[in-house]
Design a protein around this motif. Sequence first.
Motif, PDB file in Angstrom:
ATOM      1  N   ARG A 269      35.154  38.895  36.814  1.00 39.47           N
ATOM      2  CA  ARG A 269      36.281  38.176  37.395  1.00 39.47           C
ATOM      3  C   ARG A 269      36.042  37.871  38.883  1.00 39.47           C
ATOM      4  O   ARG A 269      36.411  36.808  39.368  1.00 39.47           O
ATOM      5  CB  ARG A 269      37.558  39.006  37.236  1.00 39.47           C
ATOM      6  N   ASN A 273      32.689  37.584  44.947  1.00 37.16           N
ATOM      7  CA  ASN A 273      33.529  37.554  46.153  1.00 37.16           C
ATOM      8  C   ASN A 273      33.930  38.981  46.499  1.00 37.16           C
ATOM      9  O   ASN A 273      34.695  39.615  45.761  1.00 37.16           O
ATOM     10  CB  ASN A 273      34.774  36.706  45.911  1.00 37.16           C
ATOM     11  N   PHE A 276      37.812  39.865  46.752  1.00 40.08           N
ATOM     12  CA  PHE A 276      38.450  39.842  45.437  1.00 40.08           C
ATOM     13  C   PHE A 276      38.033  41.075  44.638  1.00 40.08           C
ATOM     14  O   PHE A 276      38.862  41.755  44.010  1.00 40.08           O
ATOM     15  CB  PHE A 276      38.054  38.550  44.728  1.00 40.08           C
ATOM     16  N   PRO A 293      45.353  39.882  36.932  1.00 42.36           N
ATOM     17  CA  PRO A 293      45.360  38.953  38.067  1.00 42.36           C
ATOM     18  C   PRO A 293      44.084  38.135  38.139  1.00 42.36           C
ATOM     19  O   PRO A 293      42.995  38.615  37.828  1.00 42.36           O
ATOM     20  CB  PRO A 293      45.492  39.882  39.283  1.00 42.36           C
ATOM     21  N   ASP A 294      44.220  36.889  38.493  1.00 40.92           N
ATOM     22  CA  ASP A 294      43.055  36.012  38.599  1.00 40.92           C
ATOM     23  C   ASP A 294      42.876  35.438  39.994  1.00 40.92           C
ATOM     24  O   ASP A 294      42.188  34.460  40.192  1.00 40.92           O
ATOM     25  CB  ASP A 294      43.148  34.873  37.589  1.00 40.92           C
ATOM     26  N   SER A 295      43.551  36.020  41.005  1.00 38.70           N
ATOM     27  CA  SER A 295      43.388  35.572  42.386  1.00 38.70           C
ATOM     28  C   SER A 295      43.643  36.739  43.317  1.00 38.70           C
ATOM     29  O   SER A 295      44.255  37.738  42.933  1.00 38.70           O
ATOM     30  CB  SER A 295      44.359  34.431  42.712  1.00 38.70           C
ATOM     31  N   VAL A 296      43.172  36.594  44.555  1.00 36.87           N
ATOM     32  CA  VAL A 296      43.414  37.633  45.555  1.00 36.87           C
ATOM     33  C   VAL A 296      44.906  37.805  45.772  1.00 36.87           C
ATOM     34  O   VAL A 296      45.413  38.922  45.871  1.00 36.87           O
ATOM     35  CB  VAL A 296      42.711  37.281  46.884  1.00 36.87           C
ATOM     36  N   GLN A 297      45.640  36.694  45.813  1.00 34.90           N
ATOM     37  CA  GLN A 297      47.076  36.790  46.049  1.00 34.90           C
ATOM     38  C   GLN A 297      47.759  37.595  44.946  1.00 34.90           C
ATOM     39  O   GLN A 297      48.594  38.455  45.217  1.00 34.90           O
ATOM     40  CB  GLN A 297      47.699  35.397  46.135  1.00 34.90           C
ATOM     41  N   SER A 298      47.399  37.329  43.697  1.00 30.22           N
ATOM     42  CA  SER A 298      48.001  38.069  42.589  1.00 30.22           C
ATOM     43  C   SER A 298      47.689  39.551  42.685  1.00 30.22           C
ATOM     44  O   SER A 298      48.543  40.404  42.443  1.00 30.22           O
ATOM     45  CB  SER A 298      47.489  37.511  41.260  1.00 30.22           C
ATOM     46  N   LEU A 363      43.812  36.768  54.184  1.00 31.31           N
ATOM     47  CA  LEU A 363      44.280  36.423  52.846  1.00 31.31           C
ATOM     48  C   LEU A 363      45.331  37.410  52.336  1.00 31.31           C
ATOM     49  O   LEU A 363      46.199  37.037  51.544  1.00 31.31           O
ATOM     50  CB  LEU A 363      43.107  36.381  51.867  1.00 31.31           C
ATOM     51  N   GLY A 367      48.902  36.159  51.280  1.00 33.72           N
ATOM     52  CA  GLY A 367      49.394  36.426  49.937  1.00 33.72           C
ATOM     53  C   GLY A 367      50.767  37.065  49.930  1.00 33.72           C
ATOM     54  O   GLY A 367      51.658  36.656  49.173  1.00 33.72           O
TER      55      GLY A 367
END
Length: 850
Positions: A269, A273, A276, A293-298, A363, A367
């Motif tokens: 995933r 990165n 992440f 979760p599929d993003s740093v924010q999530s 980030l 987020g």
Amino acid sequence: LQVFALRRVRPIEEAAPASRTRFVGRRVELNQFSAILATCREEGLGHTVCVRGEAGIGKTRLVEEFLRVATERGARAHRGLVLEFGDGEGRDAIRSIVRSLLGLSLGSAERDRREAASNALEKKLLQPDERVFLNDLLDLPQPVEQRTLYDAMDNDTRNCGKRAAVSGLVTRLSVDSPLVLVVEDVHWADAVVLAHLSSLARTVASCSALLVITSRVVGDPLGQSWRTQAAGAPLTSIDLGPLRDAESMALIEAFMTTDNALAGDCLQRAAGNPLFLEQLLRSAQEGLKEIVPDSVQSLVLARMDRLNPGDKEALQTAAVIGQRFDLDCLRELLDAPDYDCQRLVDHDLVRGEGGTYLFAHALIQEGVYEALLRSEKARLHAGAARWYAERDSVLYAQHLDRASDPAAPAAYHSAARSQTTAYRTVQALALVERGLAIATAPPDQFALSLLYGELLLDLGERERARCAFEQALDQAQENRQRCQALIGIASVARAAQAQEVALEALERAQGMAQAQHHPLELAHIHHLRGSLLFFTGNAEQCRAEHEQALRFAEEAGSAELQAKALSGLGDSAYASGQISAARDHWARCLDLARKNGFGRVEVPNIGMLADVAYVQIDLIAANALLDEAIELATKTHDARTECFLRWGLAYVLGEQAAWPEARHQARLGLELARQIGAKQFEAASLIHMSLAEREVGAAPVAEDLAKEAVRIVEEIGTGFVGAWAMGVLARVSQSPDDARVALQAGEQMLSSDGIFFCHLHYCRHAIEVCLEHEWWPLVAHHTDLLQAFSSSRPTPFADFFVARGRVLHALATNGSTKATVDELVRLRNDAEKAGLRAALSQLEKALVET
């Protein structure tokens, strides 16, 4: 039992790295840096390293490793961070580095900053004349004498001085041990910070220091333009890509066994990165059973949701304050006086930074912030605005803006005024531009447009300033506002030498100001009109305008406008030949300027006192005053003032027969006049240069220069120096017939109420021409002309040249008598004593012949 003793309490910023994840990979990049550092240590010559990459790719973590290596090898590290939001006053990246270099934290008290500045000077880390720039960099108030100097500088000069001060500080501190300067996130940097970085890049290239810059790829400002400014300083760019799978697995091992199924999911995933991946691993460590979760924010939100309610609220509130936040502000907004951030630090969400706190990554802050409801953001921004209201005008305005508060445009106007007072024009301009972008109420739009015009005019951007003032005129709701906008338009026209446009705008403005009696605006109007009339040669009207300006300035209580009006009164008195009155006005003007730090008023008026010394034939005093004023004008890069000082010095040197130096000064004045587009000053410089060229033997060149001066005065108006230019043209003309024609034209340009010094210098040169050609009736005529004009405004200079013309005429027409010889001896002695060597030769020649 083991016994432990408390040795010291470790600051939070020292404790924070302990919670950082293991550094993995990046061996090539680390080896590059190590080689650059080794070369710097061995040769004493530095380098600039730019680390670029997408958000979360590991730029900051790599730089932390750079710093670990550097400090282990004896280097000292200093760091500054560029923030998209939340910098406020005195916390930009460059000021952060300066404070760090001097052993100060971001939140250091004024007393500590003042002491550090004094210590830097004592240790000769800075030159004494750089203290004024260090005061700005440390946000210290300028003492009156230094504020005077700073006020006289233009914006470019101040910024150049600050860059030079920072560079000098780095150079001198790098002598003891190598320095590593880090500036992160320059993709958010403004023009001022970028100019500092180009200066630092040039600096480290020649001393034992490294400059490390980080930037995202999108928005990277270090393009060709910046590299040109850096003047070819050595630069290595390191572009970071994703971690390799083996490197990612090494990071995973710090959290879980690599044969865990979750480890494979994390690896896939994150796609290399590191931010992440780390957030995935911390989520797993904190109890997440499956990868959703599929993003740093999530991920950040998932981790935030597992915090206890108090810490979650604190993290959300901190995200609203900004990437950097003060603990006291956070406590106030939480209404929790004892809250500390330790649990947020332990979760590697924030870290200590110079007495404040900083989100571990931009980030993370973004987020958390983006997940808040708009209403909640507005509420918290409003609370932050209340906190900063009396503490930081910039952050106050920015938080009001994000709270969608209608008071935000007015707050931006106030913050911009504050930055203007601190001589940070570029920063003020950005605040005004943001205020204009959100202003909808006509009063706010007008106030911001008016200030925008003032700032642009200060920066020399006349066309943009004119547009801003015209926009303000369109936005004005009542006559006082229209009057202020018209004064701005007149100021631009005056700077552009568009006299008719300026006078028309002032006429319109005056009617509005008089209707409701606004003394401040009336003082501005009369001062500007008086300044314009001075160059027309109408000394009497000029005096009347400045008298009105002084009266209204006193009524309005404006010390600056009083000083300007007194300066104008001195000019008009001098133009009328009232030398004592001129000296008194200028002395009062200088007293006010020095008490209040009005450097832009002080410097030119020192030069005007030199004119008084000149007509009193005190050439030593005139030289000293001109040298002092030129030094100040040069320091402050006041080209207009330096221009007229240079040609004034050329004239004084010419009277002393120091012709090569006079030619040099006149040439410098001419270059400056052409640079700033000041036609009156260009003509005056050409006049002085023409005389000097003649005396050093370049007669054809001298005549061409004088003709060019005459052409300019005929184009722009003859009232200021027209007759003077004709007198010089007559003197340098190689044809006697041309000289006679020039004399006739010059005399026709004179008027009974014309400018005193124009009469004085025309007659002085006309007498000289006639003596050289032995036109004795014309010698008597021009001597009578000078005496008639100066009888009601006598000066030692006029008296000397009248007496000299009379005795030489008497000797030529009536022969030698005891009276003429005695007078020749007296005048010869007076000329020798005063240093009037150029006027001495005719007297000595006459004495030899008698």
